[in-house]
Write a protein that holds these residues in place. Structure first.
Motif, PDB file in Angstrom:
ATOM      1  N   GLU A 288       0.509  -1.328  -0.130  1.00 37.70           N
ATOM      2  CA  GLU A 288      -0.068   0.300  -0.033  1.00 37.70           C
ATOM      3  C   GLU A 288       1.223   1.018  -0.052  1.00 37.70           C
ATOM      4  O   GLU A 288       0.289   1.868  -0.725  1.00 37.70           O
ATOM      5  CB  GLU A 288      -0.772   0.035   1.122  1.00 37.70           C
ATOM      6  N   ILE A 289       1.496   1.340   0.658  1.00 33.00           N
ATOM      7  CA  ILE A 289       3.154   2.522   0.734  1.00 33.00           C
ATOM      8  C   ILE A 289       3.264   2.768  -0.504  1.00 33.00           C
ATOM      9  O   ILE A 289       3.600   3.220  -1.332  1.00 33.00           O
ATOM     10  CB  ILE A 289       3.888   2.258   2.406  1.00 33.00           C
ATOM     11  N   LYS A 290       3.527   1.573  -1.104  1.00 32.58           N
ATOM     12  CA  LYS A 290       4.878   1.292  -1.949  1.00 32.58           C
ATOM     13  C   LYS A 290       3.700   2.635  -3.559  1.00 32.58           C
ATOM     14  O   LYS A 290       4.080   2.660  -3.991  1.00 32.58           O
ATOM     15  CB  LYS A 290       5.041   0.662  -2.562  1.00 32.58           C
TER      16      LYS A 290
ATOM     17  N   TYR B 232       1.537   4.213  -2.972  1.00 37.34           N
ATOM     18  CA  TYR B 232       1.072   5.767  -2.438  1.00 37.34           C
ATOM     19  C   TYR B 232       2.578   6.621  -3.031  1.00 37.34           C
ATOM     20  O   TYR B 232       2.171   7.404  -3.500  1.00 37.34           O
ATOM     21  CB  TYR B 232       1.283   5.499  -1.251  1.00 37.34           C
ATOM     22  N   LEU B 233       2.862   5.738  -3.108  1.00 38.75           N
ATOM     23  CA  LEU B 233       4.990   6.420  -3.283  1.00 38.75           C
ATOM     24  C   LEU B 233       4.631   6.686  -5.032  1.00 38.75           C
ATOM     25  O   LEU B 233       5.431   7.749  -5.329  1.00 38.75           O
ATOM     26  CB  LEU B 233       5.699   6.143  -2.818  1.00 38.75           C
ATOM     27  N   VAL B 234       4.506   5.659  -5.572  1.00 37.00           N
ATOM     28  CA  VAL B 234       4.283   5.761  -7.056  1.00 37.00           C
ATOM     29  C   VAL B 234       3.352   6.947  -7.440  1.00 37.00           C
ATOM     30  O   VAL B 234       3.494   7.355  -8.088  1.00 37.00           O
ATOM     31  CB  VAL B 234       4.241   4.148  -7.831  1.00 37.00           C
ATOM     32  N   ASP B 235       1.872   6.944  -6.824  1.00 38.13           N
ATOM     33  CA  ASP B 235       0.723   7.428  -7.098  1.00 38.13           C
ATOM     34  C   ASP B 235       1.057   8.996  -6.770  1.00 38.13           C
ATOM     35  O   ASP B 235       0.857   9.636  -7.788  1.00 38.13           O
ATOM     36  CB  ASP B 235      -0.311   7.712  -6.419  1.00 38.13           C
ATOM     37  N   HIS B 236       2.285   8.862  -6.175  1.00 38.56           N
ATOM     38  CA  HIS B 236       2.821  10.008  -5.757  1.00 38.56           C
ATOM     39  C   HIS B 236       4.296  10.757  -6.293  1.00 38.56           C
ATOM     40  O   HIS B 236       4.654  12.169  -6.022  1.00 38.56           O
ATOM     41  CB  HIS B 236       1.964  10.770  -4.736  1.00 38.56           C
ATOM     42  N   ASP B 237       4.384   9.934  -7.225  1.00 39.48           N
ATOM     43  CA  ASP B 237       5.733  10.079  -8.236  1.00 39.48           C
ATOM     44  C   ASP B 237       7.179  10.165  -6.810  1.00 39.48           C
ATOM     45  O   ASP B 237       8.171  11.563  -7.315  1.00 39.48           O
ATOM     46  CB  ASP B 237       6.046  11.428  -8.836  1.00 39.48           C
ATOM     47  N   GLN B 238       7.193   9.622  -6.234  1.00 35.35           N
ATOM     48  CA  GLN B 238       8.025  10.171  -4.998  1.00 35.35           C
ATOM     49  C   GLN B 238       8.707   7.990  -4.754  1.00 35.35           C
ATOM     50  O   GLN B 238       9.399   7.871  -4.528  1.00 35.35           O
ATOM     51  CB  GLN B 238       7.615  10.033  -3.847  1.00 35.35           C
ATOM     52  N   SER B 239       8.392   7.414  -6.196  1.00 30.65           N
ATOM     53  CA  SER B 239       8.864   6.248  -5.792  1.00 30.65           C
ATOM     54  C   SER B 239      10.565   5.761  -6.184  1.00 30.65           C
ATOM     55  O   SER B 239      11.191   5.024  -6.078  1.00 30.65           O
ATOM     56  CB  SER B 239       8.051   4.798  -6.555  1.00 30.65           C
TER      57      SER B 239
ATOM     58  N   GLY C  72      12.516   8.112  -5.388  1.00 27.54           N
ATOM     59  CA  GLY C  72      13.963   9.484  -4.216  1.00 27.54           C
ATOM     60  C   GLY C  72      14.618   8.144  -3.582  1.00 27.54           C
ATOM     61  O   GLY C  72      14.907   7.120  -3.789  1.00 27.54           O
ATOM     62  N   THR C  73      15.406   8.886  -2.777  1.00 26.13           N
ATOM     63  CA  THR C  73      16.013   7.521  -1.904  1.00 26.13           C
ATOM     64  C   THR C  73      15.511   7.898  -0.745  1.00 26.13           C
ATOM     65  O   THR C  73      14.279   7.913  -0.349  1.00 26.13           O
ATOM     66  CB  THR C  73      17.280   8.667  -1.178  1.00 26.13           C
ATOM     67  N   ALA C  74      15.873   6.501  -0.016  1.00 28.81           N
ATOM     68  CA  ALA C  74      15.287   6.169   1.542  1.00 28.81           C
ATOM     69  C   ALA C  74      14.748   7.577   1.905  1.00 28.81           C
ATOM     70  O   ALA C  74      13.943   7.348   2.436  1.00 28.81           O
ATOM     71  CB  ALA C  74      16.279   5.348   1.595  1.00 28.81           C
ATOM     72  N   LYS C  75      16.030   8.611   2.439  1.00 23.81           N
ATOM     73  CA  LYS C  75      15.653   9.319   3.361  1.00 23.81           C
ATOM     74  C   LYS C  75      14.188  10.201   2.807  1.00 23.81           C
ATOM     75  O   LYS C  75      14.078  10.522   3.612  1.00 23.81           O
ATOM     76  CB  LYS C  75      16.758   9.827   3.190  1.00 23.81           C
ATOM     77  N   GLU C  76      14.513  10.467   1.535  1.00 20.99           N
ATOM     78  CA  GLU C  76      13.350  11.499   0.404  1.00 20.99           C
ATOM     79  C   GLU C  76      12.335  10.810   1.054  1.00 20.99           C
ATOM     80  O   GLU C  76      10.834  11.292   0.926  1.00 20.99           O
ATOM     81  CB  GLU C  76      13.624  11.735  -0.874  1.00 20.99           C
ATOM     82  N   LYS C  77      11.864   9.098   0.444  1.00 16.23           N
ATOM     83  CA  LYS C  77      10.845   8.673   1.063  1.00 16.23           C
ATOM     84  C   LYS C  77      10.195   8.186   2.539  1.00 16.23           C
ATOM     85  O   LYS C  77       9.146   8.867   3.219  1.00 16.23           O
ATOM     86  CB  LYS C  77      10.827   7.555   0.368  1.00 16.23           C
ATOM     87  N   ALA C  78      11.214   8.440   3.439  1.00  8.69           N
ATOM     88  CA  ALA C  78      11.014   8.764   4.928  1.00  8.69           C
ATOM     89  C   ALA C  78      10.758   9.919   5.003  1.00  8.69           C
ATOM     90  O   ALA C  78       9.150   9.928   5.637  1.00  8.69           O
ATOM     91  CB  ALA C  78      12.029   8.424   5.664  1.00  8.69           C
ATOM     92  N   ALA C  79      11.140  10.627   4.977  1.00  8.36           N
ATOM     93  CA  ALA C  79      10.605  12.469   4.911  1.00  8.36           C
ATOM     94  C   ALA C  79       9.249  12.055   4.344  1.00  8.36           C
ATOM     95  O   ALA C  79       8.449  13.421   5.193  1.00  8.36           O
ATOM     96  CB  ALA C  79      10.978  13.586   4.517  1.00  8.36           C
ATOM     97  N   PHE C  80       8.824  12.266   3.448  1.00  6.63           N
ATOM     98  CA  PHE C  80       7.712  12.236   2.579  1.00  6.63           C
ATOM     99  C   PHE C  80       7.041  11.899   3.366  1.00  6.63           C
ATOM    100  O   PHE C  80       5.599  12.520   3.354  1.00  6.63           O
ATOM    101  CB  PHE C  80       8.163  11.509   0.903  1.00  6.63           C
ATOM    102  N   LEU C  81       6.996  10.642   3.500  1.00  3.04           N
ATOM    103  CA  LEU C  81       6.094   9.321   4.035  1.00  3.04           C
ATOM    104  C   LEU C  81       5.739  10.204   5.541  1.00  3.04           C
ATOM    105  O   LEU C  81       4.421  10.242   5.702  1.00  3.04           O
ATOM    106  CB  LEU C  81       6.389   8.129   4.216  1.00  3.04           C
ATOM    107  N   ASP C  82       6.111  10.772   6.209  1.00  2.00           N
ATOM    108  CA  ASP C  82       6.169  11.806   7.761  1.00  2.00           C
ATOM    109  C   ASP C  82       5.646  12.456   7.751  1.00  2.00           C
ATOM    110  O   ASP C  82       4.399  12.669   8.154  1.00  2.00           O
ATOM    111  CB  ASP C  82       7.295  11.686   8.436  1.00  2.00           C
ATOM    112  N   LYS C  83       6.108  13.773   6.313  1.00  2.00           N
ATOM    113  CA  LYS C  83       5.295  14.738   5.746  1.00  2.00           C
ATOM    114  C   LYS C  83       3.953  14.439   6.109  1.00  2.00           C
ATOM    115  O   LYS C  83       2.920  15.392   6.715  1.00  2.00           O
ATOM    116  CB  LYS C  83       5.571  15.088   5.262  1.00  2.00           C
ATOM    117  N   ARG C  84       2.882  13.335   5.755  1.00  2.00           N
ATOM    118  CA  ARG C  84       2.193  13.017   4.895  1.00  2.00           C
ATOM    119  C   ARG C  84       1.510  11.726   5.973  1.00  2.00           C
ATOM    120  O   ARG C  84       0.496  11.544   6.148  1.00  2.00           O
ATOM    121  CB  ARG C  84       1.344  11.636   3.572  1.00  2.00           C
ATOM    122  N   GLU C  85       2.048  12.028   7.178  1.00  2.00           N
ATOM    123  CA  GLU C  85       1.653  10.690   8.623  1.00  2.00           C
ATOM    124  C   GLU C  85       1.437   9.438   8.288  1.00  2.00           C
ATOM    125  O   GLU C  85       0.748   8.940   8.672  1.00  2.00           O
ATOM    126  CB  GLU C  85       0.507  11.666   9.130  1.00  2.00           C
ATOM    127  N   LYS C  86       1.677   9.241   7.310  1.00  2.00           N
ATOM    128  CA  LYS C  86       1.354   7.352   7.104  1.00  2.00           C
ATOM    129  C   LYS C  86       2.288   5.670   7.639  1.00  2.00           C
ATOM    130  O   LYS C  86       1.915   5.392   7.662  1.00  2.00           O
ATOM    131  CB  LYS C  86       2.590   7.153   5.519  1.00  2.00           C
TER     132      LYS C  86
END
Length: 188
Positions: free
Chosen positions: A133-135, A137-144, A146-160
């Motif tokens: 589901e998270i993967k 979500y990342l694809v749907d928001h063009d974040q797939s 990015g680096t792991a650090k960028e993904k982590a920041a994005f997911l935390d910002k969206r409170e996933k």
């Protein structure tokens, strides 16, 4: 450590017999602290050798003789093993950034600070802990990509990292259903 000890003794003007007494007490306390780290089984097996220990330096020398030393290869292999087995604490709603920081430390040890290998280990470990589901979500928001650090920041910002109420409700419903079935079978 010796320099700090000597400076403190000079600062407080402790010399002669009093200094020797302080040093003996300090060594005894360090020895007792070290011996408290041992399990009773381990202490009993080597009790005759541990009785001859006078301070923490002797304690660690004896442990090195019994166990051996840890090599950098051992540290790397241990870190790689932990990276393979690590998982994000989803039940505790661990943030993705905190999880990233945990694996970053292990990846640094496992890669011997080689940047490319570290990044590979980080991304591999981070991505393997993402749910489908998270993967998605990342694809749907063009974040797939990015680096792991960028993904982590994005997911935390969206409170996933937070558990969804619907998911919790499903698990509670399943528990209630199991309890009802158990009660029904007991009544019949």
């Amino acid at each position: 450590m010796t320099a700090i000890w000597n400076r403190a003794m000079k600062l407080h003007d402790i010399t002669g017999e009093e200094a020797n007494s302080f040093e003996a007490e300090f060594k005894a306390v360090r020895k007792d602290l070290c011996l408290q780290l041992l399990t009773p089984e381990y202490y009993n097996r080597y009790s005759d050798q541990f009785e001859r220990v006078t301070g923490s330096l002797d304690f660690f020398k004896l442990l090195e003789q019994i166990i051996g030393t840890v090599t950098t290869t051992d540290i790397k292999n241990d870190a790689k093993e932990k990276l393979r087995e690590i998982s994000r604490r989803a039940n505790e709603e661990e943030t993705f950034t905190m999880f990233y920081e945990r694996i970053e430390f292990l990846a640094d040890q496992a890669s011997d600070s080689k940047h490319d290998l570290k990044m590979y280990l980080l991304n591999d470990s981070f991505n393997s802990n993402l749910s489908p589901e998270i993967k998605r979500y990342l694809v749907d928001h063009d974040q797939s990509t990015g680096t792991a650090k960028e993904k982590a920041a994005f997911l935390d910002k969206r409170e996933k990292f937070k558990k969804k109420i619907e998911i919790n409700a499903v698990s509670v419903t399943d528990i209630l259903k199991d309890q009802m079935e158990s009660l029904t079978s007991q009544l019949s």
